[in-house]
Design a protein around this motif. Structure first.
Motif, PDB file in Angstrom:
ATOM      1  N   GLY A 266       0.781  -1.235   0.000  1.00 57.86           N
ATOM      2  CA  GLY A 266       0.000   0.000   0.000  1.00 57.86           C
ATOM      3  C   GLY A 266       0.805   1.272   0.000  1.00 57.86           C
ATOM      4  N   HIS A 267       0.155   2.347  -0.455  1.00 55.42           N
ATOM      5  CA  HIS A 267       0.613   3.714  -0.294  1.00 55.42           C
ATOM      6  C   HIS A 267      -0.227   4.375   0.799  1.00 55.42           C
ATOM      7  N   PHE A 268       0.258   5.507   1.289  1.00 60.74           N
ATOM      8  CA  PHE A 268      -0.489   6.310   2.266  1.00 60.74           C
ATOM      9  C   PHE A 268      -0.904   5.450   3.461  1.00 60.74           C
ATOM     10  N   PHE A 269       0.073   4.657   3.970  1.00 60.12           N
ATOM     11  CA  PHE A 269      -0.142   3.774   5.112  1.00 60.12           C
ATOM     12  C   PHE A 269      -1.324   2.833   4.885  1.00 60.12           C
ATOM     13  N   GLY A 270      -1.454   2.393   3.642  1.00 60.03           N
ATOM     14  CA  GLY A 270      -2.420   1.350   3.341  1.00 60.03           C
ATOM     15  C   GLY A 270      -3.755   1.811   2.816  1.00 60.03           C
ATOM     16  N   LEU A 271      -3.984   3.098   2.608  1.00 63.49           N
ATOM     17  CA  LEU A 271      -5.272   3.559   2.103  1.00 63.49           C
ATOM     18  C   LEU A 271      -5.380   3.418   0.583  1.00 63.49           C
ATOM     19  N   ILE A 272      -4.240   3.282  -0.097  1.00 65.02           N
ATOM     20  CA  ILE A 272      -4.223   3.178  -1.553  1.00 65.02           C
ATOM     21  C   ILE A 272      -3.337   2.002  -1.931  1.00 65.02           C
ATOM     22  N   SER A 273      -3.733   1.258  -2.944  1.00 62.50           N
ATOM     23  CA  SER A 273      -2.931   0.139  -3.414  1.00 62.50           C
ATOM     24  C   SER A 273      -1.636   0.645  -4.033  1.00 62.50           C
ATOM     25  N   PRO A 353      -8.719  18.296  -0.626  1.00 67.46           N
ATOM     26  CA  PRO A 353      -9.590  17.814   0.460  1.00 67.46           C
ATOM     27  C   PRO A 353      -9.459  16.326   0.728  1.00 67.46           C
ATOM     28  N   VAL A 354      -9.268  15.526  -0.342  1.00 69.46           N
ATOM     29  CA  VAL A 354      -9.115  14.081  -0.153  1.00 69.46           C
ATOM     30  C   VAL A 354      -7.807  13.784   0.569  1.00 69.46           C
ATOM     31  N   TYR A 355      -6.730  14.481   0.188  1.00 70.67           N
ATOM     32  CA  TYR A 355      -5.442  14.287   0.852  1.00 70.67           C
ATOM     33  C   TYR A 355      -5.550  14.627   2.333  1.00 70.67           C
ATOM     34  N   ASN A 356      -6.221  15.727   2.657  1.00 67.22           N
ATOM     35  CA  ASN A 356      -6.372  16.111   4.062  1.00 67.22           C
ATOM     36  C   ASN A 356      -7.219  15.110   4.829  1.00 67.22           C
ATOM     37  N   THR A 357      -8.262  14.573   4.180  1.00 69.56           N
ATOM     38  CA  THR A 357      -9.104  13.567   4.834  1.00 69.56           C
ATOM     39  C   THR A 357      -8.308  12.297   5.125  1.00 69.56           C
ATOM     40  N   TYR A 358      -7.501  11.873   4.149  1.00 65.11           N
ATOM     41  CA  TYR A 358      -6.660  10.695   4.354  1.00 65.11           C
ATOM     42  C   TYR A 358      -5.635  10.936   5.467  1.00 65.11           C
ATOM     43  N   SER A 359      -5.050  12.138   5.499  1.00 66.51           N
ATOM     44  CA  SER A 359      -4.065  12.454   6.531  1.00 66.51           C
ATOM     45  C   SER A 359      -4.692  12.413   7.920  1.00 66.51           C
ATOM     46  N   GLU A 360      -5.872  12.986   8.050  1.00 67.07           N
ATOM     47  CA  GLU A 360      -6.553  12.971   9.341  1.00 67.07           C
ATOM     48  C   GLU A 360      -6.862  11.539   9.771  1.00 67.07           C
ATOM     49  N   ARG A 361      -7.245  10.687   8.794  1.00 64.47           N
ATOM     50  CA  ARG A 361      -7.560   9.296   9.109  1.00 64.47           C
ATOM     51  C   ARG A 361      -6.321   8.545   9.614  1.00 64.47           C
ATOM     52  N   ILE A 362      -5.175   8.757   9.000  1.00 65.32           N
ATOM     53  CA  ILE A 362      -3.972   8.020   9.367  1.00 65.32           C
ATOM     54  C   ILE A 362      -3.351   8.548  10.656  1.00 65.32           C
ATOM     55  N   PHE A 363      -3.299   9.874  10.808  1.00 65.41           N
ATOM     56  CA  PHE A 363      -2.552  10.463  11.913  1.00 65.41           C
ATOM     57  C   PHE A 363      -3.416  10.852  13.106  1.00 65.41           C
TER      58      PHE A 363
END
Length: 852
Positions: A266-273, A353-363
């Motif tokens: 995965g990329h982005f700590f597993g959120l993207i293949s 916005p998607v990048y920020n949402t993913y960042s909030e989810r991971i961190f």
């Protein structure tokens, strides 16, 4: 006298008119449609005509009622029509228009059966002309095509042939094509859930991205996300890096890219293949009954393959979504060679916005967000810089009609720089985390004869995880590194003994080295450990279809010898599929499997609290070789676009350790070895129509641990999700697709502190006192997803594909995990802080891809 003469002549006139009418009527009745005449001649003389239906549809001819001379009839047809009828032999007659009489032509037949091949593709290279063979194997090419040109003849399941056009004549020479030796992997469910997903008689589910449907929430053909739509395949935390197949952890799955094992997914700590969907053309997923050629897995197998045929025409594409940009190209180098190139890079500099949402989810659950101690009076400014990329290339070279060379290369990279600064001072420190994979392989495929084929592969797979964590308030630095290197060789052979029996056998050698480093400067502490294991494996499988594929039996075994332990494991594998008639079928599968590599899961005790999974190698001591046993029995009904399947399974995995299960309770730092048992039912109901497909899937599963040295020794698995269901539908019309779906599952278990006695003192330190392990359940999970796709033809050679996807359409706040941590209050007294991990919220994304 005149009236009398008139009266006598009248009957004579009537008689003449009568015979004249009969003559005309006879002539009219003698005319027949050319199509009817051809059918009559085929039956009378036991011959076959090859013609273009449109050329004869409006033609009528007159032929003798009976004649023993076929040549005489053909001569009359030549005289009465503008067509040319030519008797090639005692069996076939060609029919072409006179202006095309001098065209190049040929007839394609199968070498093994001498039967004509209908629908073979004939392409003129470097000239805008292509055609297909008729029911009798004939094809023609107009004389306008240069005689010095070349044609390519291809047919599924047969070797491709390249010919010079001047080898063809108006006499239509016979061209023999030889069949390829291919596995007997009959598809018995052509469309499983959506177009592009099929189920085979060996129990595998295949995803073909060439003409794929649409899955709810899908922004592109990310195969690891698509796989989670299948019953029994899910992710307990919404990530690609934690795919659970029938209750197993992610590291228990074997992930292969062009037959090479991957240690990063995965990329982005597993959120993207991590695998570019542009060149991932086919994926096979095995939940049970795995073929013996696959090892190193006690749960599922996800076998990903890129395009494997030489490209004759240039094609490429560029794409952009709110997470990354991508590009790919298929470039022909010659008639026998081509190259594939693809790459992606994150758009983190845009902070969409998607990048920020993913960042909030991971961190959200880490030191980065300071959530464990939100009342910390020190004001800290944090800045993270995260990016990723992947790049792959593949060289395809068909040396001859029997030999093919393939060279693969893939690199994947994730990096995170995290800078902390104290407000009002110049004090700041930057911590770093990097994940990188490099894989490569060279394979040679050889067709020795019509029924014997071999493939040899030399490969290497490298994975590196390193992290440097710097404490802002002290000079302490912590360095961690995980390095994996696997190299090896595989030899596969496939021998077709008869139409009913096929044998696959082979040998695999692998050498795996895994190193782990942990280095702390204050107090000084350094540990380095490296393990190396060499394994020799032989495998064999026989496919038997005794009664016209009503019964398909795959039976085989894999034997692995581990040099370091002087240990031999023999693993039988079985898959039986039986058609019962009237759309009903039954299948049973079983397998023994093993693996030597597992992941140690570290949470808040390591880098910034961001979860990392470090690979470790079995030592046959405190880290044993994992072993699994599984059996299943399934029933199916597939008729008139209705599909119903029901499958029960039992799975037992032994040799697991507490360190690779991700405990966050009293067992987090306890080292123990045990096993887990998962058993349950999978149900699928699917209805397909011309433009619409809808499905309902349901999974019931009970998944429990057994650790003899722990108290209690038996309790629910950390990913024991008892009930899981999906309701979804997809609609396609021409170039437009829609998909909407709902995912629901019951909450997974977690452990709470003992009520009223949450904190106790152990060896002078405050410690959380936990209650019965995994005795509580998270709230139910519910998420609705939506996708849409439109293919816009900009010009004859350029298309634009536009995708829109919305994850969590209703913005439902789902709790994915609950854990507990100690911190201090304003009086410096210990207290417990409950930390919740929340799912992705409403996450819209859009993708635009230009294809040319």
């Amino acid at each position: 006298m005149q009236p009398k003469t008139s009266k006598q002549a009248f009957p004579l006139v009537l008689i003449m008119c009568f015979f004249f009418s009969l003559s005309i009527l006879g002539q009219t009745e003698g005319k027949k449609s050319l199509f009817a005449v051809i059918q009559q001649l085929e039956e009378q003389h036991n011959i076959r005509f090859s013609y273009v239906p449109d050329e004869i549809s409006d033609i009528s001819v007159t032929v003798p009622e009976k004649t023993d001379s076929l040549q005489e009839v053909l001569a009359q047809l030549n005289n009465q029509t503008s067509l040319q009828f030519t008797l090639l032999d005692d069996r076939y007659v060609t029919v072409v228009s006179r202006q095309q009489k001098s065209n190049y032509c040929g007839r394609i037949i199968a070498a093994e059966t001498s039967e004509p091949l209908e629908g073979a593709n004939i392409v003129v290279k470097n000239f805008n002309f292509s055609t297909v063979s008729t029911a009798e194997g004939f094809f023609s090419i107009p004389r306008q095509v240069p005689s010095e040109g070349f044609i390519t003849i291809s047919y599924l399941g047969y070797h491709t042939i390249n010919l010079s056009i001047n080898q063809l004549t108006a006499a239509c020479p016979t061209i023999m094509v030889h069949s390829k030796s291919t596995a007997l992997d009959e598809v018995y469910i052509q469309t499983y859930l959506v177009q592009g997903v099929s189920k085979k008689t060996d129990g595998s589910i295949t995803l073909n991205t060439e003409n794929f449907g649409l899955i709810p929430g899908q922004i592109e053909n990310d195969v690891l996300q698509i796989s989670q739509a299948l019953p029994g395949v899910e992710s307990a935390d919404e990530t690609i890096s934690n795919i659970n197949i029938r209750g197993g952890t992610h590291d228990e799955n074997l992930l292969l890219w062009d037959d090479i094992k991957m240690y990063q997914s995965g990329h982005f700590f597993g959120l993207i293949s991590a695998f570019n969907p542009d060149l991932t053309k086919q994926v096979s997923i095995y939940k049970n009954g795995t073929p013996p050629r696959f090892g190193e897995s006690v749960s599922g197998v996800i076998d990903m393959r890129s395009k494997n045929t030489v490209t004759e025409d240039f094609s490429a594409g560029v794409g952009l979504n709110l997470i990354n940009g991508s590009a790919f190209a298929n470039i022909p180098l010659s008639d026998k060679a081509s190259i594939q190139i693809s790459g992606r890079h994150s758009l983190s500099f845009l902070e969409t916005p998607v990048y920020n949402t993913y960042s909030e989810r991971i961190f959200q659950d880490t030191e980065i967000t300071n959530i464990e101690n939100p009342e910390n009076e020190t004001q800290i400014t944090a800045d993270e810089d995260f990016n990723f990329y992947d790049f792959s290339t593949k060289l395809l070279w068909d040396i001859s009609e029997k030999d093919a060379i393939r060279v693969n290369f893939l690199t994947i990279d994730n990096s995170l720089d995290f800078t902390e600064s104290i407000d009002g001072s110049n004090q700041s420190k930057t911590s770093e985390l990097q994940q990188r994979s490099l894989v490569g392989g060279v394979s040679w495929n050889r067709n020795w004869s019509d029924g014997f084929e071999t493939t040899a592969l030399l490969y290497g797979s490298y994975y590196l995880l390193n992290a440097t964590n710097k404490d802002l308030f002290t000079t302490q630095q912590q360095f961690q590194e995980n390095e994996v290197l696997e190299d090896g060789a595989k030899i596969d052979s496939r021998f077709t003994i008869s139409k009913k029996i096929e044998l696959q056998s082979g040998y695999q050698f692998s050498e795996i080295g895994i190193g782990n480093t942990q280095d702390i400067n204050i107090p000084r502490f350094r540990v380095y450990n490296k393990e190396v294991l060499r394994t020799h494996s032989v495998f064999s499988n026989i496919t038997y279809t005794p009664n016209q594929e009503l019964t398909v039996i795959n039976a085989g075994a894999r034997a692995s010898y581990f040099e370091k332990f002087d240990k031999l494991l023999v693993e039988p594998r079985l898959s039986v599929h039986q058609k019962l008639g009237n759309g009903f079928s039954v299948e049973t599968m079983g397998e023994f499997k093993s693996q030597t590599t597992t992941q140690r899961i570290d949470f808040e005790s390591d880098f910034l609290g961001v979860e990392k999974r470090r690979w470790v190698l079995a030592n046959d001591n405190n880290i044993p070789i994992l072993e699994s046993k599984q059996a299943s029995l399934g029933f199916g009904y597939n008729k008139n676009n209705w599909l119903i399947t029901l499958e029960g399974f039992y799975k037992e995995v032994s040799g697991i350790t507490t360190s690779n299960q991700g405990f966050q309770n009293q067992f987090q730092f306890v080292r123990a070895t045990g096993d887990y048992t998962a058993n349950g039912l999978e149900f699928v109901f699917n209805k397909n129509a011309r433009h619409f497909s809808t499905w309902v899937s349901y999974l019931f599963m009970k998944n429990d641990y057994t650790f003899e040295t722990l108290i209690p020794s038996e309790f629910p698995n950390n990913i024991d999700i008892r009930h899981s269901a999906t309701v979804a539908g997809s609609y396609s019309l021409n170039k437009f697709k829609l998909a909407l779906g709902i995912n629901w599952h019951s909450g997974k278990p977690y452990t709470i502190p003992v009520p009223g006695e949450e904190i106790i003192e152990v060896n002078g330190q405050d410690t959380i006192q936990y209650d019965i392990p995994n005795n509580e359940r998270l709230p139910d999970y519910f998420r609705a997803d939506f996708s849409a796709e439109y293919l816009w033809g900009i010009s004859q050679n350029v298309d634009a594909k536009i995708n829109v996807a919305v994850l969590n359409l209703l913005n439902k706040e789902n709790t994915l995990n609950i854990r507990y941590a100690l911190d201090t209050d304003e009086n410096n007294e210990s207290r417990i802080n409950q930390v919740e991990e929340i799912s992705l919220g409403l996450t819209p994304n859009i993708s635009v891809q230009v294809l040319f």
